[in-house]
Design a protein around this motif. Structure first.
Motif, PDB file in Angstrom:
ATOM      1  N   VAL A 133       0.839  -1.198   0.000  1.00 18.90           N
ATOM      2  CA  VAL A 133       0.000   0.000   0.000  1.00 18.90           C
ATOM      3  C   VAL A 133       0.872   1.246   0.000  1.00 18.90           C
ATOM      4  N   ALA A 134       0.334   2.309  -0.567  1.00 22.94           N
ATOM      5  CA  ALA A 134       0.939   3.637  -0.405  1.00 22.94           C
ATOM      6  C   ALA A 134      -0.112   4.485   0.297  1.00 22.94           C
ATOM      7  N   ALA A 135       0.279   5.122   1.383  1.00 18.36           N
ATOM      8  CA  ALA A 135      -0.704   5.868   2.181  1.00 18.36           C
ATOM      9  C   ALA A 135      -0.074   7.125   2.769  1.00 18.36           C
ATOM     10  N   SER A 164     -12.192   6.700  -6.395  1.00 18.10           N
ATOM     11  CA  SER A 164     -11.928   5.348  -6.920  1.00 18.10           C
ATOM     12  C   SER A 164     -10.647   5.211  -7.731  1.00 18.10           C
ATOM     13  N   THR A 165      -9.743   6.161  -7.553  1.00 16.13           N
ATOM     14  CA  THR A 165      -8.436   6.015  -8.210  1.00 16.13           C
ATOM     15  C   THR A 165      -7.335   6.364  -7.211  1.00 16.13           C
ATOM     16  N   LEU A 166      -6.082   6.191  -7.654  1.00 10.92           N
ATOM     17  CA  LEU A 166      -4.947   6.584  -6.820  1.00 10.92           C
ATOM     18  C   LEU A 166      -4.841   8.105  -6.845  1.00 10.92           C
ATOM     19  N   GLY A 168      -9.816  -6.052  -4.318  1.00  6.16           N
ATOM     20  CA  GLY A 168     -11.253  -5.837  -4.391  1.00  6.16           C
ATOM     21  C   GLY A 168     -11.651  -5.408  -5.798  1.00  6.16           C
ATOM     22  N   ARG A 169     -12.937  -5.569  -6.073  1.00  2.00           N
ATOM     23  CA  ARG A 169     -13.438  -5.260  -7.418  1.00  2.00           C
ATOM     24  C   ARG A 169     -13.183  -3.804  -7.819  1.00  2.00           C
ATOM     25  N   VAL A 170     -13.277  -2.869  -6.867  1.00  6.26           N
ATOM     26  CA  VAL A 170     -13.081  -1.446  -7.201  1.00  6.26           C
ATOM     27  C   VAL A 170     -11.625  -1.208  -7.625  1.00  6.26           C
ATOM     28  N   THR A 171     -10.701  -1.836  -6.910  1.00  5.33           N
ATOM     29  CA  THR A 171      -9.279  -1.688  -7.267  1.00  5.33           C
ATOM     30  C   THR A 171      -9.008  -2.302  -8.633  1.00  5.33           C
ATOM     31  N   TRP A 172      -9.584  -3.467  -8.884  1.00  6.46           N
ATOM     32  CA  TRP A 172      -9.451  -4.085 -10.210  1.00  6.46           C
ATOM     33  C   TRP A 172      -9.876  -3.095 -11.301  1.00  6.46           C
ATOM     34  N   VAL A 180     -11.978  -9.965  -5.839  1.00  6.98           N
ATOM     35  CA  VAL A 180     -13.027 -10.303  -4.873  1.00  6.98           C
ATOM     36  C   VAL A 180     -14.248  -9.412  -5.119  1.00  6.98           C
ATOM     37  N   SER A 181     -15.395 -10.068  -5.316  1.00  8.00           N
ATOM     38  CA  SER A 181     -16.660  -9.349  -5.510  1.00  8.00           C
ATOM     39  C   SER A 181     -17.786 -10.204  -4.944  1.00  8.00           C
ATOM     40  N   ARG A 182     -18.838  -9.540  -4.435  1.00  6.31           N
ATOM     41  CA  ARG A 182     -19.995 -10.311  -3.965  1.00  6.31           C
ATOM     42  C   ARG A 182     -20.841 -10.779  -5.140  1.00  6.31           C
ATOM     43  N   ASN A 183     -20.561 -10.228  -6.311  1.00  7.34           N
ATOM     44  CA  ASN A 183     -21.340 -10.572  -7.504  1.00  7.34           C
ATOM     45  C   ASN A 183     -20.673 -11.746  -8.238  1.00  7.34           C
ATOM     46  N   GLY A 207      -5.219  -4.120  -2.141  1.00  6.06           N
ATOM     47  CA  GLY A 207      -6.220  -3.059  -2.004  1.00  6.06           C
ATOM     48  C   GLY A 207      -7.587  -3.499  -2.458  1.00  6.06           C
ATOM     49  N   GLY A 208      -8.544  -2.577  -2.301  1.00  6.54           N
ATOM     50  CA  GLY A 208      -8.407  -1.285  -1.674  1.00  6.54           C
ATOM     51  C   GLY A 208      -8.757  -1.339  -0.196  1.00  6.54           C
ATOM     52  N   ALA A 209      -9.353  -0.254   0.279  1.00  3.34           N
ATOM     53  CA  ALA A 209      -9.605  -0.103   1.713  1.00  3.34           C
ATOM     54  C   ALA A 209     -10.426  -1.261   2.286  1.00  3.34           C
ATOM     55  N   GLN A 210     -11.454  -1.682   1.550  1.00  2.00           N
ATOM     56  CA  GLN A 210     -12.318  -2.755   2.082  1.00  2.00           C
ATOM     57  C   GLN A 210     -11.524  -4.051   2.244  1.00  2.00           C
ATOM     58  N   MET A 211     -10.661  -4.345   1.276  1.00  2.00           N
ATOM     59  CA  MET A 211      -9.840  -5.559   1.366  1.00  2.00           C
ATOM     60  C   MET A 211      -8.796  -5.435   2.467  1.00  2.00           C
TER      61      MET A 211
HETATM   62  N1  LIG Z   1      -2.808   3.730  -2.303  1.00  2.00           N
HETATM   63  C1  LIG Z   1      -2.823   2.437  -2.554  1.00  2.00           C
HETATM   64  O1  LIG Z   1      -1.815   1.731  -2.358  1.00  2.00           O
HETATM   65  C2  LIG Z   1      -4.061   1.800  -3.099  1.00  2.00           C
HETATM   66  C3  LIG Z   1      -4.061   0.443  -3.431  1.00  2.00           C
HETATM   67  C4  LIG Z   1      -5.247  -0.109  -3.934  1.00  2.00           C
HETATM   68  C5  LIG Z   1      -6.373   0.678  -4.068  1.00  2.00           C
HETATM   69  N2  LIG Z   1      -6.318   1.984  -3.731  1.00  2.00           N
HETATM   70  C6  LIG Z   1      -7.510   2.842  -3.839  1.00  2.00           C
HETATM   71  O2  LIG Z   1      -8.525   2.331  -2.984  1.00  2.00           O
HETATM   72  C7  LIG Z   1      -9.791   2.701  -3.551  1.00  2.00           C
HETATM   73  C8  LIG Z   1     -10.653   1.463  -3.681  1.00  2.00           C
HETATM   74  O3  LIG Z   1     -10.867   0.916  -2.400  1.00  2.00           O
HETATM   75  P1  LIG Z   1     -12.343   0.464  -1.958  1.00  2.00           P
HETATM   76  O4  LIG Z   1     -12.279   0.130  -0.516  1.00  2.00           O
HETATM   77  O5  LIG Z   1     -13.321   1.479  -2.415  1.00  2.00           O
HETATM   78  O6  LIG Z   1     -12.613  -0.828  -2.840  1.00  2.00           O
HETATM   79  P2  LIG Z   1     -11.931  -2.281  -2.962  1.00  2.00           P
HETATM   80  O7  LIG Z   1     -11.546  -2.798  -1.615  1.00  2.00           O
HETATM   81  O8  LIG Z   1     -10.894  -2.252  -4.024  1.00  2.00           O
HETATM   82  O9  LIG Z   1     -13.136  -3.129  -3.547  1.00  2.00           O
HETATM   83  C9  LIG Z   1     -14.367  -3.129  -2.869  1.00  2.00           C
HETATM   84  C10 LIG Z   1     -15.239  -4.207  -3.455  1.00  2.00           C
HETATM   85  O10 LIG Z   1     -14.757  -5.490  -3.056  1.00  2.00           O
HETATM   86  C11 LIG Z   1     -15.849  -6.360  -2.895  1.00  2.00           C
HETATM   87  N3  LIG Z   1     -15.916  -6.759  -1.495  1.00  2.00           N
HETATM   88  C12 LIG Z   1     -15.656  -6.014  -0.397  1.00  2.00           C
HETATM   89  N4  LIG Z   1     -15.838  -6.728   0.725  1.00  2.00           N
HETATM   90  C13 LIG Z   1     -16.233  -7.955   0.326  1.00  2.00           C
HETATM   91  C14 LIG Z   1     -16.570  -9.136   1.019  1.00  2.00           C
HETATM   92  N5  LIG Z   1     -16.549  -9.209   2.359  1.00  2.00           N
HETATM   93  N6  LIG Z   1     -16.938 -10.224   0.305  1.00  2.00           N
HETATM   94  C15 LIG Z   1     -16.959 -10.187  -1.041  1.00  2.00           C
HETATM   95  N7  LIG Z   1     -16.635  -9.074  -1.772  1.00  2.00           N
HETATM   96  C16 LIG Z   1     -16.279  -7.978  -1.083  1.00  2.00           C
HETATM   97  C17 LIG Z   1     -17.088  -5.594  -3.293  1.00  2.00           C
HETATM   98  O11 LIG Z   1     -17.235  -5.789  -4.687  1.00  2.00           O
HETATM   99  P3  LIG Z   1     -18.717  -5.791  -5.380  1.00  2.00           P
HETATM  100  O12 LIG Z   1     -19.233  -4.401  -5.177  1.00  2.00           O
HETATM  101  O13 LIG Z   1     -18.437  -6.145  -6.799  1.00  2.00           O
HETATM  102  O14 LIG Z   1     -19.504  -6.845  -4.658  1.00  2.00           O
HETATM  103  C18 LIG Z   1     -16.684  -4.169  -2.997  1.00  2.00           C
HETATM  104  O15 LIG Z   1     -17.422  -3.203  -3.682  1.00  2.00           O
HETATM  105  C19 LIG Z   1      -9.499   3.373  -4.895  1.00  2.00           C
HETATM  106  O16 LIG Z   1      -9.461   4.761  -4.711  1.00  2.00           O
HETATM  107  C20 LIG Z   1      -8.114   2.835  -5.227  1.00  2.00           C
HETATM  108  O17 LIG Z   1      -7.405   3.682  -6.103  1.00  2.00           O
HETATM  109  C21 LIG Z   1      -5.196   2.559  -3.251  1.00  2.00           C
END
Ligand SMILES: NC(=O)c1ccc[n+]([C@@H]2O[C@H](COP(=O)([O-])OP(=O)(O)OC[C@H]3O[C@@H](n4cnc5c(N)ncnc54)[C@H](OP(=O)(O)O)[C@@H]3O)[C@@H](O)[C@H]2O)c1
Length: 213
Positions: free
Chosen positions: A8-10, A20-22, A58-62, A80-83, A123-127
């Motif tokens: 991660v970079a934070a 939804s982007t870096l 996570g799907r958003v990072t993908w 990883v996606s719930r869909n 990533g992202g935050a949820q993962m």
């Molecule tokens: N700075 C860094 O190093 C870094 C690295 C990576 C990402 N990022 C940033 O982080 C942001 C994205 O993070 P995010 O938290 O919004 O999204 P995320 O973690 O990339 O993806 C979230 C998605 O993962 C799925 N998900 C989450 N929890 C789940 C679970 N328990 N079971 C099954 N699927 C699950 C869901 O997909 P579905 O909606 O399809 O079900 C959810 O919408 C972006 O801005 C990205 O650029 C930064």
């Protein structure tokens, strides 16, 4: 379950994303990310198949990865996606290097230590929030962005009773390459490469955290 790391970079406020982007583009950090996630430890035994590390996201990072760069090359990509019918929109539908799963646990179960020497949640935050709690999360490669940058997505707090800041030498030993030391600059951004290690982590060898036997 396989041991794994987070990459991660934070910012100091643990900001990692915006809209939804870096929120930044730091070429040397991208190169570091590529090395860390691709590098197969030198001690990993070679056999007929070419080993590849696994990257779980996570799907958003993908979706934040430009289509021409996904799947991330020379890595086993797990999304990883719930869909369960989510369309990964792969140019080649038979891409063996990409897998869709419906939970983090399913992602870990798909990682085979014999084929995938290392596993990283990228990533992202949820993962990150789910992954950092696992006892098998042994390393956090954290590029600290020291400059103020607006973010709307955040990395979870690193609990210092569970993790300790590693020395620069420990980080270089883990990634098996030299890492620029101290404060780095790119345009108006300042950043630093750091690593945390889980305090309870006992390596099998200095660089191999999963027994490929
Ligand atoms: N700075 C860094 O190093 C870094 C690295 C990576 C990402 N990022 C940033 O982080 C942001 C994205 O993070 P995010 O938290 O919004 O999204 P995320 O973690 O990339 O993806 C979230 C998605 O993962 C799925 N998900 C989450 N929890 C789940 C679970 N328990 N079971 C099954 N699927 C699950 C869901 O997909 P579905 O909606 O399809 O079900 C959810 O919408 C972006 O801005 C990205 O650029 C930064």
């Amino acid at each position: 379950m396989t041991n794994f790391g987070l990459v991660v970079a934070a910012t100091e406020e643990l900001g990692i994303g915006m809209l939804s982007t870096l929120p930044w583009r730091i070429p040397k950090d991208m190169a570091f990310f590529k090395h860390v996630t691709m590098h197969v430890p030198k001690e990993f035994p070679s056999n007929q198949t070419t080993p590849q590390n696994a990257v779980i996201m996570g799907r958003v990072t993908w979706e934040s990865i430009p289509p021409k760069f996904r799947p991330l090359s020379e890595r086993f990509n797990i999304v990883v996606s719930r869909n369960p019918t989510y369309d990964l929109q792969l140019a080649n539908a038979q891409q063996p290097s990409t897998l869709l799963v419906s939970s983090l646990e399913e992602a870990f179960a798909a990682v085979d230590p014999q084929q995938h020497p290392r596993c990283f949640v990228i990533g992202g935050a949820q993962m990150y929030r789910l992954a950092i709690k696992h006892a098998t999360c042994t390393h956090i490669l954290l590029t600290r962005v020291k400059s103020k940058v607006d973010c709307d997505t955040f990395f979870p707090e690193i609990n210092e009773t569970d993790y300790r800041l590693a020395s620069h030498e420990e980080m270089e030993a883990y990634v098996e390459q030299e890492v620029p030391r101290g404060l780095q600059t790119h345009k108006d951004l300042e950043y630093e490469f750091t690593m945390y290690i889980r305090r309870s982590f006992q390596p099998v060898s200095p660089t191999i955290e999963n027994h490929p036997a």
